[in-house]
Design an enzyme around this catalytic site. Sequence first.
Site: not given
Ligand code: CAA
Length: 397
Positions: A38, A88, A120, A161, A210, A242, A251, A318
Amino acid sequence: MPHKESEMPMSIGIHDLALATSHHSLDLGNLADHYGIDPAKFRVGIGQDVMSVLASDEDIVTMAADATARILERNGTDGIRTLLFATESGIDQSKSAGVYVHKLVGLPSTVRVVELKQACYSATAALQFAVGLIARDPSQKVLVVASDVARYDLGSSGESTQGAAAAAMLVQADPGLLAVEVPAGVFTEDVMDFWRPNYRSTALVDGKGSIKAYLNAIGGAWQDYLAQGGASWEDFEAICYHQPFTKMASKAHRHLAVLSGHNPTPDEVAHQLEDTMRYNRLIGNSYTASVYVALASLLDHHEGDLTGSRIGLASYGSGSVAEFFGGVVQPGYRAHLRGEEHRAMIEARVALDHTSYEVLHKTTLPEDGREYQTNREGTGAFRFAGMRDHQRLYERS
Ligand code: CAA
């Protein structure tokens, strides 16, 4: 007692801020279609619509040179003694990417250049170091240039992302945009939430871990900021976070609000952060540049006059290091903005279909030092032409 001129504290901060991004983009709807999920998961769940994708003749140097050249076109080079390059996604284990930029934009030899790294976060360290240099000699100016490409493996949870951008800032006394305030709150903790070993072109990440690490670190930096005598929550007109994905900023904002005794609804958080997220929703993660992309987005889009308003900057890298500090928007700041330029640059990107995106993602440089020429693809001012004799070749387009 009237203030004597010499007793007035000198303001130091960001005088000009220019962004650059990639030639290509990928709508996250295409990614959702490809994986049969979706699209609301990306657009709502993580808060991203589009991500920037580099052409094969673009990299962190070409984006950085593009943003820096536009700063110099407007401000000239007078007084610039230092270029701090934050990234980075470094291209060499030894030589600073900033030295290539120094040559491409024609800076004089009397400008020192160094590269800084801490995921970052390092652009914020660079900004604070720049403020320190200028406090010591207010006649000097510093270029702080943050440039990154966020790359994760195809099919990984981080794939949605990704992104790419550079932010170049001219830092000086009596700045036109934002005066950086004292104090800053900082937080460091050794944690393996996101990292990229030398042998990989894509990052490794503990996605959920993370998010926790980010919140913990940004909360720690905020509490240190308060302990250092910083302004209170109510004194901030807006906070730029960030933004690895924009939902992360929501969040973090909620987390700091709760730590400060508030309980904003999701709609209130969305409203408070909306202007800081406009560019990031369309660019994706730009690592070191991201919090300054958020600042440009706020200043370029906020309808009311922000003169005299205190803006918070919440920086996270990170690994991990976080910093929270405030800045005051300067009188006449609108004359220094580049909103039209930034919006035109983002709109000008050429949208990729999913197949072309995958081909680009899989295209990596040879690692054996053999001669290699990139395709002429990007239309920016500078291009990465290829490799010869183990050296990267750059040219004006
Ligand atoms: N409609 C609306 N919302 C939906 C949905 C739908 N159909 N399906 C899922 N969602 C929501 C979920 O409920 C969830 O929301 P919450 O976080 O509010 O609970 C959100 O979408 C994400 O869903 P998932 O957690 O299932 O997603 P995922 O397992 O695919 O992973 C992630 C999400 C962990 C962020 C992943 O994209 C990732 O690993 N990203 C890279 C790491 C990152 O950016 N980390 C951030 C902190 S670290 C940092 O900031 C340094 C940096 O730059 C990397």
